[in-house]
Design a protein around this motif. Structure first.
Motif, PDB file in Angstrom:
ATOM      1  N   VAL A   1      35.804  36.431  52.268  1.00 50.57           N
ATOM      2  CA  VAL A   1      36.958  35.938  52.014  1.00 50.57           C
ATOM      3  C   VAL A   1      37.914  35.800  53.370  1.00 50.57           C
ATOM      4  O   VAL A   1      38.656  34.883  53.421  1.00 50.57           O
ATOM      5  N   GLY A   2      37.685  36.770  54.358  1.00 57.10           N
ATOM      6  CA  GLY A   2      38.086  36.696  55.502  1.00 57.10           C
ATOM      7  C   GLY A   2      37.401  35.937  56.594  1.00 57.10           C
ATOM      8  O   GLY A   2      36.592  35.488  56.175  1.00 57.10           O
ATOM      9  N   LYS A   3      38.194  35.984  57.855  1.00 59.14           N
ATOM     10  CA  LYS A   3      37.228  35.223  58.759  1.00 59.14           C
ATOM     11  C   LYS A   3      36.071  36.061  59.142  1.00 59.14           C
ATOM     12  O   LYS A   3      34.909  35.325  59.668  1.00 59.14           O
ATOM     13  N   VAL A   4      36.045  37.402  59.091  1.00 63.98           N
ATOM     14  CA  VAL A   4      34.895  38.007  59.537  1.00 63.98           C
ATOM     15  C   VAL A   4      34.290  38.788  58.303  1.00 63.98           C
ATOM     16  O   VAL A   4      34.790  39.569  57.609  1.00 63.98           O
ATOM     17  N   PRO A   5      33.066  38.327  57.931  1.00 62.89           N
ATOM     18  CA  PRO A   5      32.285  38.601  56.777  1.00 62.89           C
ATOM     19  C   PRO A   5      31.852  40.354  56.846  1.00 62.89           C
ATOM     20  O   PRO A   5      31.560  40.666  57.713  1.00 62.89           O
ATOM     21  N   VAL A   6      32.069  40.795  55.762  1.00 58.36           N
ATOM     22  CA  VAL A   6      31.723  42.336  55.674  1.00 58.36           C
ATOM     23  C   VAL A   6      30.417  42.585  54.609  1.00 58.36           C
ATOM     24  O   VAL A   6      30.670  41.879  53.536  1.00 58.36           O
ATOM     25  N   LEU A   7      29.689  43.672  54.800  1.00 58.64           N
ATOM     26  CA  LEU A   7      28.880  43.936  53.824  1.00 58.64           C
ATOM     27  C   LEU A   7      29.972  44.943  52.840  1.00 58.64           C
ATOM     28  O   LEU A   7      30.441  45.648  53.420  1.00 58.64           O
ATOM     29  N   ALA A   8      29.763  44.677  51.520  1.00 64.58           N
ATOM     30  CA  ALA A   8      30.437  45.407  50.671  1.00 64.58           C
ATOM     31  C   ALA A   8      29.870  45.422  49.370  1.00 64.58           C
ATOM     32  O   ALA A   8      28.791  45.097  48.950  1.00 64.58           O
ATOM     33  N   TYR A   9      30.492  46.132  48.529  1.00 63.99           N
ATOM     34  CA  TYR A   9      30.174  46.458  47.296  1.00 63.99           C
ATOM     35  C   TYR A   9      31.223  45.858  46.069  1.00 63.99           C
ATOM     36  O   TYR A   9      32.474  46.042  46.478  1.00 63.99           O
ATOM     37  N   ARG A  10      30.688  45.230  45.129  1.00 58.80           N
ATOM     38  CA  ARG A  10      31.552  44.724  43.879  1.00 58.80           C
ATOM     39  C   ARG A  10      31.416  45.856  42.810  1.00 58.80           C
ATOM     40  O   ARG A  10      30.319  45.806  42.128  1.00 58.80           O
ATOM     41  N   SER A  11      32.388  46.370  42.660  1.00 59.29           N
ATOM     42  CA  SER A  11      32.341  47.419  41.361  1.00 59.29           C
ATOM     43  C   SER A  11      33.128  47.086  40.368  1.00 59.29           C
ATOM     44  O   SER A  11      34.432  46.333  40.397  1.00 59.29           O
ATOM     45  N   THR A  12      32.652  47.162  39.032  1.00 60.41           N
ATOM     46  CA  THR A  12      33.349  47.011  37.801  1.00 60.41           C
ATOM     47  C   THR A  12      33.889  48.257  37.562  1.00 60.41           C
ATOM     48  O   THR A  12      33.062  49.311  37.139  1.00 60.41           O
ATOM     49  N   VAL A  13      35.228  48.475  37.124  1.00 57.83           N
ATOM     50  CA  VAL A  13      36.029  49.496  36.837  1.00 57.83           C
ATOM     51  C   VAL A  13      36.819  49.184  35.452  1.00 57.83           C
ATOM     52  O   VAL A  13      37.242  48.254  35.324  1.00 57.83           O
ATOM     53  N   THR A  14      36.469  50.252  34.632  1.00 57.05           N
ATOM     54  CA  THR A  14      37.116  50.336  33.149  1.00 57.05           C
ATOM     55  C   THR A  14      38.156  51.251  33.121  1.00 57.05           C
ATOM     56  O   THR A  14      38.225  52.439  33.684  1.00 57.05           O
ATOM     57  N   GLY A  15      39.016  51.035  32.263  1.00 58.73           N
ATOM     58  CA  GLY A  15      40.130  51.913  31.884  1.00 58.73           C
ATOM     59  C   GLY A  15      41.229  51.311  31.227  1.00 58.73           C
ATOM     60  O   GLY A  15      41.104  50.107  30.625  1.00 58.73           O
ATOM     61  N   ALA A  16      42.304  51.904  30.689  1.00 56.68           N
ATOM     62  CA  ALA A  16      43.434  51.411  29.827  1.00 56.68           C
ATOM     63  C   ALA A  16      44.276  50.575  31.026  1.00 56.68           C
ATOM     64  O   ALA A  16      44.650  51.161  31.961  1.00 56.68           O
TER      65      ALA A  16
END
Length: 717
Positions: free
Chosen positions: A177-192
């Motif tokens: 999404v920024g100018k410099v790509p990075v290796l990342a994790y996309r996590s799904t968090v649940t809660g109230a």
């Protein structure tokens, strides 16, 4: 970002309508194609999208897939990247708009989506990329495990309480999404959270450090007050099986409405079963019959389908003729409705004591939620920051248009959102005056990307209302509307149908996942040029509506012929506009989305700044402003603040930033001028005293290591 890329020589692959040829691609801000005579109001022949059968659409997608590798090379993408075809739209004149997602070494690239535009003969004429240039990261082996990433995501989650996530809830991705790509994790968090006891949130964390990169809700919904409506006595499509009937709508992709039987929001389909009965009469108009809410949902989804089909030749949410299942009576006292692209389905709660337990199945709610699916299938606007506001605005816009289209006397069309939902204030949002609720934004400001997306959507809603209806007080659908502006301007609208056509074309053909409000202005101006002509009143009034919500400036009035020429007499003093960038792109012309409030870098003052270069590949960018009046007295000078960071070493100037005035370079800065913070620079303008000039910052970068130039606080005096 939209960069003009010089494409490679001929691409050998073949399209169904001819072999692919290449040309220099252009962003949506580039010169549009030939148009109708100035000021005409009719759409140009060939500007609208064709209707396609499922087989024709499937073949177009397969053809684009066969040409994906050649297209990637033509766009200058890297050898580890692959394009995955998402959709193809074809204009009546044969022009194609192919939307792709990107992967890098098999990992999905968040912010890697793009649209390629091709002429009828297969020649590439332009492209719009969420992330410009090839993806380059150090490697795809993360320092953190998936369990580590989940733990980090839980710590960083802001939109849910008592957050939880397991190792299986985190997926390795590339975040670009920024100018410099990075290796990342996309996590799904649940809660109230705001969406109920089983709210879900996506949290993106750096795969090396666990630092948060982004987060947003996964349920794109109408929240906060609860909604429900009885649409009155209407006809709905059902299916007969043996001696019984079910709420299965074969005429609209086989849409099935289920009774969730108050299954928990965490598993809305747990107890669900289709509505069925021996007779073909459904509901009694009150909550005493569980069928009443189902009638509302079935009717609303059918009208939404019909609106998209009859207006834009779009067959269902994904344009593939498939209906999305809908579930009513979800959970208990759920003041919410939402679309979930993961299951391709829609959920509706029963409301709560806060709204008299009115089911959340209003006509504009159904249009709103189904339109979230259309957005996911097209631009896929990220559900955070300004793009999240645009996502919500899109659903409000088309939810309202569905209400107008349905022409239901029980719920006439208007620009109030959720006005039939028994709310204390009488509505959820107002498009003519968003800030009337005391929370929503009517005008763009530098914090627009930091507020809740349901509130920043007011900017897009306000723009659309003004574009459609213009300024002044009027009664629409029996309700009072008042089109006020942020700049005290007054003007007429182009009509809701034309405004909707512009928005849909911009969404489908030009916007990407990272489009912000400035980018939406660019996309809609291009769409208006496509549909009505470059010098049309429609395009001019679109620019007026954006200026009226503090996004950019209005174009010159084209009048009966050519646009009004720019002034040639230099003023006596400085008229440099928006030197601190706190009004976004106002006053500036940029080759890419250079002006930003991204948190990946820091402004010297305020929130906005110009981020130039930093790609690590051969590239060029420019940022300019014309018609600047240099003072005619004293010793005029240009001052600005510059921060330079680089991965280059030594004193050789590999990457440069030049300051040009009327095409003459007055100063050059390079990677050799790297600094730990912002440094003020001064350029003598004595030679231009009393003249009108064009100021340009021009950046270039070589093929190797990146250099970032940050510019802020520009002034002439």
């Amino acid at each position: 970002m939209n960069r003009k890329n010089a494409l490679a020589a001929a691409v050998a692959a073949a399209l169904a309508l001819g072999s692919v040829a290449v040309a220099t691609t252009q962003s949506t801000a580039a010169a549009p194609q030939s148009t109708t005579a100035a000021g005409t109001s009719a759409a140009r022949p060939g500007a609208g999208f064709r209707a396609m059968t499922a087989d024709a659409r499937g073949e177009a997608i397969r053809t684009a897939g066969r040409n994906a590798a050649a297209t990637a090379r033509a766009l200058g993408l890297g050898p580890d990247e692959r394009l995955v075809t998402k959709d193809v739209l074809i204009d009546a004149d044969g022009t194609r708009h192919v939307r792709y997602d990107r992967t890098y070494r098999g990992l999905f690239v968040i912010g890697g989506d793009l649209v390629v535009h091709l002429a009828k003969n297969g020649r590439i004429t332009g492209s719009d990329l969420a992330h410009q240039g090839p993806i380059r990261i150090a490697g795809t082996t993360p320092k953190l495990t998936a369990a580590d990433a989940s733990a980090a995501a839980v710590r960083h989650a802001k939109h849910v309480r008592h957050a939880k996530a397991g190792g299986k809830d985190s997926t390795l991705v590339v975040y670009a999404v920024g100018k410099v790509p990075v290796l990342a994790y996309r996590s799904t968090v649940t809660g109230a959270g705001e969406n109920g006891p089983a709210s879900r949130q996506a949290v993106i964390v750096d795969a090396s450090s666990g630092a948060p990169l982004d987060q947003y809700e996964l349920h794109q919904n109408i929240t906060g007050t609860g909604n429900g409506v009885t649409v009155g006595q209407v006809s709905i499509e059902t299916a007969q099986s043996g001696s019984g009937y079910s709420l299965t709508d074969a005429a609209h992709g086989g849409t099935v409405v289920y009774d969730s039987y108050n299954s928990p929001q965490s598993n809305p389909r747990q107890n669900a079963r289709p509505f069925s009965k021996a007779t073909n009469s459904w509901g009694n108009g009150t909550n005493s019959s569980r069928e009443s809410a189902a009638v509302d949902a079935s009717y609303g989804l059918a009208k939404t389908w019909d609106y998209y089909k009859n207006t834009f030749n779009r067959s269902g949410i994904r344009n593939d003729g498939r209906g999305a299942p809908a579930y009513v009576h979800v959970d208990n006292s759920l003041l919410n409705a939402f679309y979930d692209d993961n299951c391709f389905c829609m959920y509706f709660g029963d409301g709560s004591s806060q709204n008299g337990n009115t089911p959340v199945t209003a006509l504009d709610v159904a249009g709103h939620e189904m339109s979230h699916g259309v957005t996911a299938a097209t631009a896929n606007l990220t559900y955070s920051g300004e793009s999240g506001g645009l996502n919500e605005a899109t659903s409000d816009i088309f939810g309202s248009m569905v209400e107008f289209y349905a022409n239901n006397s029980s719920d006439p069309g208007d620009y109030y959102i959720g006005e039939k939902l028994n709310m204390t204030g009488g509505y959820m949002r107002r498009m003519d005056n968003p800030s009337a609720d005391g929370r929503s934004l009517s005008c763009w400001n530098s914090n627009a990307g930091s507020v809740d997306v349901h509130l920043s959507s007011g900017i897009g809603n306000h723009f659309f209302y003004l574009a459609a209806e213009g300024t002044g007080a009027k009664t629409i659908g029996g309700r009072s509307h008042n089109g006020t502006t942020c700049n005290n301007d007054t003007f007429a609208g182009i009509g809701k149908d034309k405004a909707a056509a512009v928005w849909y074309r911009a969404l489908s053909a030009y916007m990407t996942s990272t489009t912000n409000y400035a980018g939406a202005r660019t996309a809609t101006l291009q769409a208006a040029a496509d549909l009505y002509g470059t010098n049309s009143q429609e395009r001019y009034l679109i620019s007026k509506a954006w200026a009226a919500v503090s996004v950019g400036t209005a174009l010159p009035d084209p009048g009966p012929g050519t646009p009004t020429p720019s002034p040639t007499t230099p003023p006596g003093g400085n008229v440099l506009t928006n030197g601190s960038f706190e009004q976004g792109t106002s006053g500036w012309t940029q080759s890419q989305n250079i002006i930003t409030n991204s948190g990946q870098q820091a402004a010297r003052d305020g929130s906005w700044y110009a981020w130039m270069m930093g790609y690590g590949s051969t590239a060029s960018e420019s940022l300019s402003q014309s018609n600047i009046g240099v003072p005619s007295t004293g010793t005029p000078k240009l001052t600005f603040w510059l921060k330079t960071t680089t991965q280059e070493s030594g004193s050789t100037a590999y990457d440069t930033l030049k300051v040009n005035v009327n095409g003459t370079t007055l100063a050059t800065y390079s990677n050799a001028d790297a600094s730990s913070g912002y440094v003020q620079k001064t350029v003598d303008l004595s030679a231009y005293k009393g003249k009108t000039v064009k100021l340009e910052f021009a950046g270039t970068e070589d093929a190797y290591l990146p250099t970032v130039f940050l510019v802020d606080g520009i002034a002439i005096g």
